[in-house]
Motif scaffolding. Structure first.
Motif, PDB file in Angstrom:
ATOM      1  N   GLY A 198       8.176  14.969  -3.886  1.00 17.47           N
ATOM      2  CA  GLY A 198       8.506  14.696  -5.277  1.00 17.47           C
ATOM      3  C   GLY A 198       7.446  13.887  -5.995  1.00 17.47           C
ATOM      4  O   GLY A 198       6.548  13.308  -5.374  1.00 17.47           O
ATOM      5  N   GLU A 199       7.561  13.829  -7.326  1.00 19.92           N
ATOM      6  CA  GLU A 199       6.600  13.070  -8.125  1.00 19.92           C
ATOM      7  C   GLU A 199       6.616  11.592  -7.750  1.00 19.92           C
ATOM      8  O   GLU A 199       5.562  10.965  -7.666  1.00 19.92           O
ATOM      9  CB  GLU A 199       6.900  13.247  -9.616  1.00 19.92           C
ATOM     10  CG  GLU A 199       6.443  14.574 -10.179  1.00 19.92           C
ATOM     11  CD  GLU A 199       6.514  14.605 -11.691  1.00 19.92           C
ATOM     12  OE1 GLU A 199       5.861  15.477 -12.295  1.00 19.92           O
ATOM     13  OE2 GLU A 199       7.226  13.769 -12.282  1.00 19.92           O
ATOM     14  N   GLN A 200       7.801  11.020  -7.548  1.00 15.01           N
ATOM     15  CA  GLN A 200       7.867   9.601  -7.203  1.00 15.01           C
ATOM     16  C   GLN A 200       7.177   9.324  -5.873  1.00 15.01           C
ATOM     17  O   GLN A 200       6.462   8.324  -5.729  1.00 15.01           O
ATOM     18  CB  GLN A 200       9.317   9.130  -7.151  1.00 15.01           C
ATOM     19  CG  GLN A 200       9.947   8.872  -8.513  1.00 15.01           C
ATOM     20  CD  GLN A 200      11.294   8.187  -8.384  1.00 15.01           C
ATOM     21  OE1 GLN A 200      11.979   8.302  -7.367  1.00 15.01           O
ATOM     22  NE2 GLN A 200      11.680   7.458  -9.411  1.00 15.01           N
ATOM     23  N   SER A 201       7.384  10.196  -4.901  1.00 13.73           N
ATOM     24  CA  SER A 201       6.766   9.989  -3.589  1.00 13.73           C
ATOM     25  C   SER A 201       5.254  10.023  -3.687  1.00 13.73           C
ATOM     26  O   SER A 201       4.554   9.203  -3.076  1.00 13.73           O
ATOM     27  CB  SER A 201       7.257  11.054  -2.606  1.00 13.73           C
ATOM     28  OG  SER A 201       8.650  10.944  -2.391  1.00 13.73           O
ATOM     29  N   LEU A 202       4.725  10.979  -4.443  1.00 12.19           N
ATOM     30  CA  LEU A 202       3.278  11.057  -4.617  1.00 12.19           C
ATOM     31  C   LEU A 202       2.761   9.858  -5.405  1.00 12.19           C
ATOM     32  O   LEU A 202       1.697   9.313  -5.105  1.00 12.19           O
ATOM     33  CB  LEU A 202       2.906  12.361  -5.316  1.00 12.19           C
ATOM     34  CG  LEU A 202       3.139  13.641  -4.507  1.00 12.19           C
ATOM     35  CD1 LEU A 202       2.893  14.875  -5.372  1.00 12.19           C
ATOM     36  CD2 LEU A 202       2.246  13.686  -3.274  1.00 12.19           C
ATOM     37  N   ALA A 203       3.526   9.434  -6.397  1.00 12.08           N
ATOM     38  CA  ALA A 203       3.106   8.292  -7.217  1.00 12.08           C
ATOM     39  C   ALA A 203       2.947   7.031  -6.373  1.00 12.08           C
ATOM     40  O   ALA A 203       2.066   6.202  -6.627  1.00 12.08           O
ATOM     41  CB  ALA A 203       4.102   8.054  -8.342  1.00 12.08           C
ATOM     42  N   ARG A 204       3.781   6.884  -5.350  1.00 10.60           N
ATOM     43  CA  ARG A 204       3.728   5.668  -4.520  1.00 10.60           C
ATOM     44  C   ARG A 204       2.394   5.510  -3.816  1.00 10.60           C
ATOM     45  O   ARG A 204       2.009   4.399  -3.455  1.00 10.60           O
ATOM     46  CB  ARG A 204       4.869   5.691  -3.501  1.00 10.60           C
ATOM     47  CG  ARG A 204       6.213   5.429  -4.133  1.00 10.60           C
ATOM     48  CD  ARG A 204       7.368   5.516  -3.172  1.00 10.60           C
ATOM     49  NE  ARG A 204       8.594   5.562  -3.960  1.00 10.60           N
ATOM     50  CZ  ARG A 204       9.524   6.496  -3.842  1.00 10.60           C
ATOM     51  NH1 ARG A 204       9.393   7.450  -2.939  1.00 10.60           N
ATOM     52  NH2 ARG A 204      10.589   6.459  -4.610  1.00 10.60           N
ATOM     53  N   THR A 205       1.687   6.591  -3.629  1.00  6.37           N
ATOM     54  CA  THR A 205       0.383   6.498  -2.976  1.00  6.37           C
ATOM     55  C   THR A 205      -0.702   6.076  -3.951  1.00  6.37           C
ATOM     56  O   THR A 205      -1.845   5.850  -3.531  1.00  6.37           O
ATOM     57  CB  THR A 205      -0.004   7.854  -2.353  1.00  6.37           C
ATOM     58  OG1 THR A 205      -0.252   8.818  -3.393  1.00  6.37           O
ATOM     59  CG2 THR A 205       1.102   8.382  -1.455  1.00  6.37           C
ATOM     60  N   LEU A 206      -0.378   5.952  -5.242  1.00 10.62           N
ATOM     61  CA  LEU A 206      -1.385   5.672  -6.265  1.00 10.62           C
ATOM     62  C   LEU A 206      -1.356   4.232  -6.775  1.00 10.62           C
ATOM     63  O   LEU A 206      -2.276   3.815  -7.484  1.00 10.62           O
ATOM     64  CB  LEU A 206      -1.214   6.623  -7.456  1.00 10.62           C
ATOM     65  CG  LEU A 206      -1.336   8.117  -7.148  1.00 10.62           C
ATOM     66  CD1 LEU A 206      -1.084   8.936  -8.419  1.00 10.62           C
ATOM     67  CD2 LEU A 206      -2.709   8.441  -6.580  1.00 10.62           C
ATOM     68  N   TRP A 207      -0.300   3.487  -6.459  1.00  4.74           N
ATOM     69  CA  TRP A 207      -0.192   2.140  -7.040  1.00  4.74           C
ATOM     70  C   TRP A 207      -1.385   1.263  -6.674  1.00  4.74           C
ATOM     71  O   TRP A 207      -1.792   0.399  -7.461  1.00  4.74           O
ATOM     72  CB  TRP A 207       1.099   1.466  -6.590  1.00  4.74           C
ATOM     73  CG  TRP A 207       2.380   2.179  -6.911  1.00  4.74           C
ATOM     74  CD1 TRP A 207       3.480   2.259  -6.109  1.00  4.74           C
ATOM     75  CD2 TRP A 207       2.727   2.895  -8.111  1.00  4.74           C
ATOM     76  NE1 TRP A 207       4.486   2.979  -6.719  1.00  4.74           N
ATOM     77  CE2 TRP A 207       4.045   3.381  -7.956  1.00  4.74           C
ATOM     78  CE3 TRP A 207       2.050   3.182  -9.299  1.00  4.74           C
ATOM     79  CZ2 TRP A 207       4.692   4.127  -8.932  1.00  4.74           C
ATOM     80  CZ3 TRP A 207       2.691   3.941 -10.277  1.00  4.74           C
ATOM     81  CH2 TRP A 207       3.989   4.391 -10.083  1.00  4.74           C
ATOM     82  N   ALA A 208      -1.977   1.481  -5.510  1.00 12.18           N
ATOM     83  CA  ALA A 208      -3.116   0.653  -5.094  1.00 12.18           C
ATOM     84  C   ALA A 208      -4.343   0.887  -5.966  1.00 12.18           C
ATOM     85  O   ALA A 208      -5.268   0.066  -5.961  1.00 12.18           O
ATOM     86  CB  ALA A 208      -3.459   0.935  -3.631  1.00 12.18           C
ATOM     87  N   ALA A 209      -4.372   1.994  -6.717  1.00 14.42           N
ATOM     88  CA  ALA A 209      -5.516   2.276  -7.592  1.00 14.42           C
ATOM     89  C   ALA A 209      -5.425   1.533  -8.917  1.00 14.42           C
ATOM     90  O   ALA A 209      -6.376   1.546  -9.703  1.00 14.42           O
ATOM     91  CB  ALA A 209      -5.624   3.790  -7.854  1.00 14.42           C
ATOM     92  N   LEU A 210      -4.293   0.866  -9.167  1.00 22.30           N
ATOM     93  CA  LEU A 210      -4.142   0.087 -10.396  1.00 22.30           C
ATOM     94  C   LEU A 210      -4.882  -1.237 -10.269  1.00 22.30           C
ATOM     95  O   LEU A 210      -5.177  -1.704  -9.173  1.00 22.30           O
ATOM     96  CB  LEU A 210      -2.663  -0.162 -10.683  1.00 22.30           C
ATOM     97  CG  LEU A 210      -1.810   1.079 -10.955  1.00 22.30           C
ATOM     98  CD1 LEU A 210      -0.328   0.709 -10.987  1.00 22.30           C
ATOM     99  CD2 LEU A 210      -2.231   1.748 -12.270  1.00 22.30           C
ATOM    100  N   ASP A 211      -5.146  -1.832 -11.425  1.00 21.39           N
ATOM    101  CA  ASP A 211      -5.906  -3.087 -11.449  1.00 21.39           C
ATOM    102  C   ASP A 211      -5.258  -4.037 -12.439  1.00 21.39           C
ATOM    103  O   ASP A 211      -4.522  -3.615 -13.346  1.00 21.39           O
ATOM    104  CB  ASP A 211      -7.362  -2.791 -11.864  1.00 21.39           C
ATOM    105  CG  ASP A 211      -8.297  -3.913 -11.462  1.00 21.39           C
ATOM    106  OD1 ASP A 211      -8.150  -5.016 -12.018  1.00 21.39           O
ATOM    107  OD2 ASP A 211      -9.161  -3.696 -10.602  1.00 21.39           O
TER     108      ASP A 211
END
Length: 419
Positions: A198-211
């Motif tokens: 799902g979109e939420q599951s994939l999104a969880r792998t991206l939070w570390a790219a935030l600053d």
């Protein structure tokens, strides 16, 4: 400097495939290839890894052309530089190109995207910041794939039964800079019902790219208490829409019409929940694993739901001091999320082409092809943003379709292709 109407047009007239490579330089390609263990071998012959990386990007530019035509266009640019293309080589046919794609695989392209893709706007780019916070967004999109058994097994179909999609589909969830439309992080997965699809599951792998210098805008599909907590732990500020049923107790009403509230872990109920709400109301420190102070901005869009009072938009944000963002400003900022839709349309409609199915019949080649699209889209929008910033106009005023058309028509201009 020329006027805002002239400067971006002049850049669009001069771009070529070689200029795009400025944003995906050869040395970064070589590093990505080395890191992933895909260095050139004797059998690579005419199509070493760096050529295949640029070829994969060129596939995104020339979606209507077959492999041999794409390679012919690319060699016109590569041949102008030493060590990029050996003029004694004879380009192989489509079978040899497919074998070279399989040797390269997707990992070097994934690594390359993670190395080169980053926000490109600066403080002078119109519409790029709220104060010192860079406006970024998250959203997803789906792509149709060739109906091969391997693609179907790996990625799955959308829907089921009579409503099952005609083709297997792949889902891409990405973080994008609102002003430039440039994706700077992406996660790719299937659309089946399996874990992590799902979109939420994939999104969880991206939070570390935030600053911590970012303000992340997200639609209501992405909210959950754990996701809010994890995204906030990156240091980024958040401005997310939530569903109307979310419990948001009023702690304090503010002069601009917004109010302070508290998010509580939904697993906590009864008296424990009441105690957390009262602690928040009293200004006590909250355990971030249990609760989080937020500010709520609500407003109605009158032209939606004809015959009704309009659609209620409920936003929650970590920006609790209204001096950093009045309610009206945050409501306006939220609608920058639609810039992400513009980016999705650019890559799916104007690069790939409306309704076109991707080329690759094997999952690993699908991933490589998608990273080729992401890299090419990134390079185009980086160029556009740079031109718009110099001209002090919104990047939206530099036409993406015109830039793509110019790049496609000037592939023989390799003056700016890096060695």
């Amino acid at each position: 400097m020329e006027t805002g109407e002239q400067s971006p047009r002049r850049l669009a007239d001069s771009v070529s495939l070689g200029v795009l490579a400025r944003w995906v330089p050869r040395d970064e390609i070589d590093t990505a290839v080395a890191v992933t263990g895909k260095k050139a071998k004797r059998r690579d012959g005419k199509l070493p890894p760096h050529v295949m990386v640029y070829f994969t990007m060129a596939m995104a530019l020339f979606a209507d052309d077959d492999y041999e035509e794409v390679l012919a266009r690319l060699t016109d640019a590569l041949a102008a530089w030493p060590d990029c293309w050996d003029t004694l080589w004879e380009a192989p046919g489509s079978g040899g190109i497919t074998q070279a794609r399989q040797r390269l695989g997707s990992e070097p392209l994934r690594e390359l995207f993670s190395r080169v893709a980053e926000p490109v706007a600066d403080m002078l780019t119109p519409g790029a910041f709220l104060g010192t916070w860079r406006l970024v967004s998250i959203d997803g999109m789906e792509w149709d794939l060739p109906d091969s058994g391997e693609n179907a097994a790996f990625f799955g179909y959308a829907g089921s039964g009579g409503k099952r999609s005609a083709f297997p589909k792949v889902r891409v969830v990405a973080l994008a800079e609102c002003a430039s439309h440039a994706y700077f992080a992406a996660a790719i997965g299937g659309v089946g019902t399996g874990k992590g699809s799902g979109e939420q599951s994939l999104a969880r792998t991206l939070w570390a790219a935030l600053d911590e210098d970012m303000l992340l805008i997200a639609d209501r599909n992405f909210y959950s208490f754990p996701d809010w907590r994890q995204a906030r732990a990156s240091g980024a500020q958040l401005l997310w829409r939530v569903k109307a049923g979310l419990r948001l107790p009023v702690l304090e009403r503010l002069p601009d019409g917004s109010y302070l509230s508290v998010l509580v872990d939904p697993d906590i109920g009864g008296k424990r929940r009441e105690a957390l709400v009262e602690a928040a109301r009293a200004g006590a420190d909250l355990d971030p694993g249990q609760a989080a102070l937020v500010r709520v901005v609500e407003y109605t869009v009158p032209d939606r739901d004809p015959g009704q009072d309009g659609e209620l938009i409920c936003l929650i944000t970590t920006i609790v001091d209204l001096r950093d963002g009045p309610a009206a400003t945050l409501a306006e900022i939220y609608h920058h999320r639609w810039e992400h839709e513009t980016g999705n349309d650019q890559i799916k409609t104007h690069l790939r082409g409306p309704g076109r199915v991707l080329r690759s019949r094997k999952p690993d080649l699908v991933l490589a092809e998608l990273y080729g699209y992401l890299l090419t889209h990134y390079a185009l929008n980086a160029l556009i943003c740079e031109a718009a910033t110099e001209a002090q106009i919104d990047p939206d005023r530099v036409k993406f379709t015109r830039t793509v058309r110019k790049v496609r028509s000037r592939t023989d201009d390799a003056a700016d292709f890096p060695p």
